[in-house]
Motif scaffolding. Structure first.
Motif, short mmCIF file in Angstrom:
data_model
loop_
_atom_site.label_atom_id
_atom_site.label_comp_id
_atom_site.label_asym_id
_atom_site.label_seq_id
_atom_site.Cartn_x
_atom_site.Cartn_y
_atom_site.Cartn_z
N SER A 170 34.22 1.12 28.40
CA SER A 170 33.03 0.41 27.95
C SER A 170 33.42 -1.00 27.54
O SER A 170 34.58 -1.27 27.20
N SER A 171 32.46 -1.89 27.62
CA SER A 171 32.66 -3.26 27.15
C SER A 171 31.39 -3.71 26.46
O SER A 171 30.29 -3.28 26.79
N GLU A 172 31.58 -4.59 25.49
CA GLU A 172 30.45 -5.07 24.69
C GLU A 172 30.17 -6.53 25.02
O GLU A 172 31.07 -7.35 25.14
N ASN A 173 28.90 -6.82 25.19
CA ASN A 173 28.39 -8.19 25.30
C ASN A 173 27.48 -8.42 24.10
O ASN A 173 27.10 -7.46 23.41
N PRO A 174 27.08 -9.64 23.83
CA PRO A 174 26.22 -9.87 22.66
C PRO A 174 24.93 -9.05 22.67
O PRO A 174 24.48 -8.61 21.62
N PHE A 175 24.35 -8.81 23.85
CA PHE A 175 23.04 -8.16 23.89
C PHE A 175 23.01 -6.80 24.56
O PHE A 175 21.97 -6.19 24.66
N GLY B 198 35.94 11.88 40.64
CA GLY B 198 36.54 10.56 40.67
C GLY B 198 36.22 9.73 41.91
O GLY B 198 36.73 8.64 42.07
N THR B 199 35.34 10.22 42.77
CA THR B 199 35.08 9.53 44.04
C THR B 199 34.08 8.39 43.94
O THR B 199 34.06 7.52 44.79
N ALA B 200 33.23 8.40 42.95
CA ALA B 200 32.20 7.37 42.85
C ALA B 200 32.16 6.82 41.43
O ALA B 200 32.40 7.54 40.46
N ARG B 201 31.86 5.53 41.32
CA ARG B 201 31.73 4.90 40.01
C ARG B 201 30.32 4.39 39.82
O ARG B 201 29.71 3.88 40.75
N LEU B 202 29.82 4.53 38.60
CA LEU B 202 28.51 4.02 38.22
C LEU B 202 28.67 3.10 37.02
O LEU B 202 29.47 3.35 36.13
N TRP B 203 27.88 2.06 37.01
CA TRP B 203 27.86 1.12 35.89
C TRP B 203 26.54 1.34 35.18
O TRP B 203 25.47 1.22 35.76
N TRP B 204 26.60 1.69 33.89
CA TRP B 204 25.41 1.93 33.07
C TRP B 204 25.31 0.80 32.06
O TRP B 204 26.22 0.60 31.26
N LYS B 205 24.21 0.06 32.09
CA LYS B 205 23.99 -1.07 31.19
C LYS B 205 22.95 -0.65 30.15
O LYS B 205 21.86 -0.22 30.50
N VAL B 206 23.33 -0.76 28.86
CA VAL B 206 22.47 -0.32 27.76
C VAL B 206 22.18 -1.52 26.86
O VAL B 206 23.10 -2.08 26.26
N SER B 207 20.90 -1.91 26.76
CA SER B 207 20.52 -3.02 25.89
C SER B 207 20.69 -2.63 24.43
O SER B 207 20.45 -1.49 24.04
N LYS B 208 21.10 -3.61 23.63
CA LYS B 208 21.25 -3.39 22.19
C LYS B 208 19.92 -3.67 21.49
O LYS B 208 19.20 -4.58 21.86
N GLU B 209 19.65 -2.87 20.46
CA GLU B 209 18.48 -3.15 19.63
C GLU B 209 18.80 -4.22 18.60
O GLU B 209 17.93 -4.98 18.20
N THR B 210 20.07 -4.27 18.16
CA THR B 210 20.54 -5.30 17.24
C THR B 210 21.91 -5.75 17.71
O THR B 210 22.56 -5.06 18.49
N LEU B 211 22.37 -6.89 17.23
CA LEU B 211 23.68 -7.40 17.64
C LEU B 211 24.81 -6.48 17.20
O LEU B 211 25.88 -6.47 17.80
N ALA B 212 24.58 -5.69 16.13
CA ALA B 212 25.62 -4.81 15.61
C ALA B 212 25.44 -3.36 16.07
O ALA B 212 26.05 -2.46 15.51
N ALA B 213 24.64 -3.12 17.11
CA ALA B 213 24.40 -1.75 17.57
C ALA B 213 25.70 -1.10 18.04
O ALA B 213 26.51 -1.73 18.71
N PRO B 214 25.92 0.16 17.66
CA PRO B 214 27.15 0.85 18.10
C PRO B 214 27.07 1.18 19.59
O PRO B 214 25.99 1.18 20.17
N PRO B 215 28.21 1.46 20.21
CA PRO B 215 28.18 1.83 21.63
C PRO B 215 27.40 3.12 21.84
O PRO B 215 27.39 3.99 20.96
N PRO B 216 26.75 3.26 23.00
CA PRO B 216 26.03 4.51 23.27
C PRO B 216 27.02 5.65 23.47
O PRO B 216 28.17 5.44 23.85
N LYS B 217 26.57 6.86 23.19
CA LYS B 217 27.41 8.04 23.42
C LYS B 217 27.53 8.27 24.91
O LYS B 217 26.56 8.10 25.66
N ALA B 218 28.70 8.65 25.35
CA ALA B 218 28.93 8.92 26.78
C ALA B 218 28.10 10.13 27.20
O ALA B 218 28.20 11.19 26.60
N PRO B 219 27.26 9.97 28.21
CA PRO B 219 26.42 11.09 28.65
C PRO B 219 27.18 12.02 29.60
O PRO B 219 28.17 11.63 30.21
#
Length: 92
Positions: free
Chosen positions: A41-46, A57-78
């Motif tokens: 995971s990586s964090e951006n400001p928003f 391991g054959t396919a990769r997906l990128w999941w982008k989760v918008s933050k509700e606040t700048l200090a929002a914790p990372p989402p739980k891995a689904p």
């Protein structure tokens, strides 16, 4: 995994496009459920970006989760991610 699309799938279609922010966590039995394992995971400001892989391991997906606040914790891995049929585009 069989995906359900709103668009007609052209003959010879071998790939689909799904925007990273259109994925949502879901249960394994949900429509269009794709089992995933979080790699990093990586964090951006928003938002948070999670890179997931298929269990084999054959396919990769990128999941982008918008933050509700700048200090929002990372989402739980689904365990599974899904996209609505109207958000899945067949690619030729």
């Amino acid at each position: 995994s069989l995906l359900h699309l709103a668009a007609e799938v052209p003959e010879g279609c071998t790939a689909v496009g799904i925007r990273a922010h259109d994925f949502v966590p879901c249960d394994a039995g949900a429509p269009n459920a794709l089992p995933v394992a979080a790699l990093s995971s990586s964090e951006n400001p928003f938002d948070w970006n999670l890179i997931c892989t298929a269990p084999d391991g054959t396919a990769r997906l990128w999941w982008k989760v918008s933050k509700e606040t700048l200090a929002a914790p990372p989402p739980k891995a689904p365990a599974c991610l899904a996209a609505a049929p109207e958000n899945i585009m067949p690619l030729v």
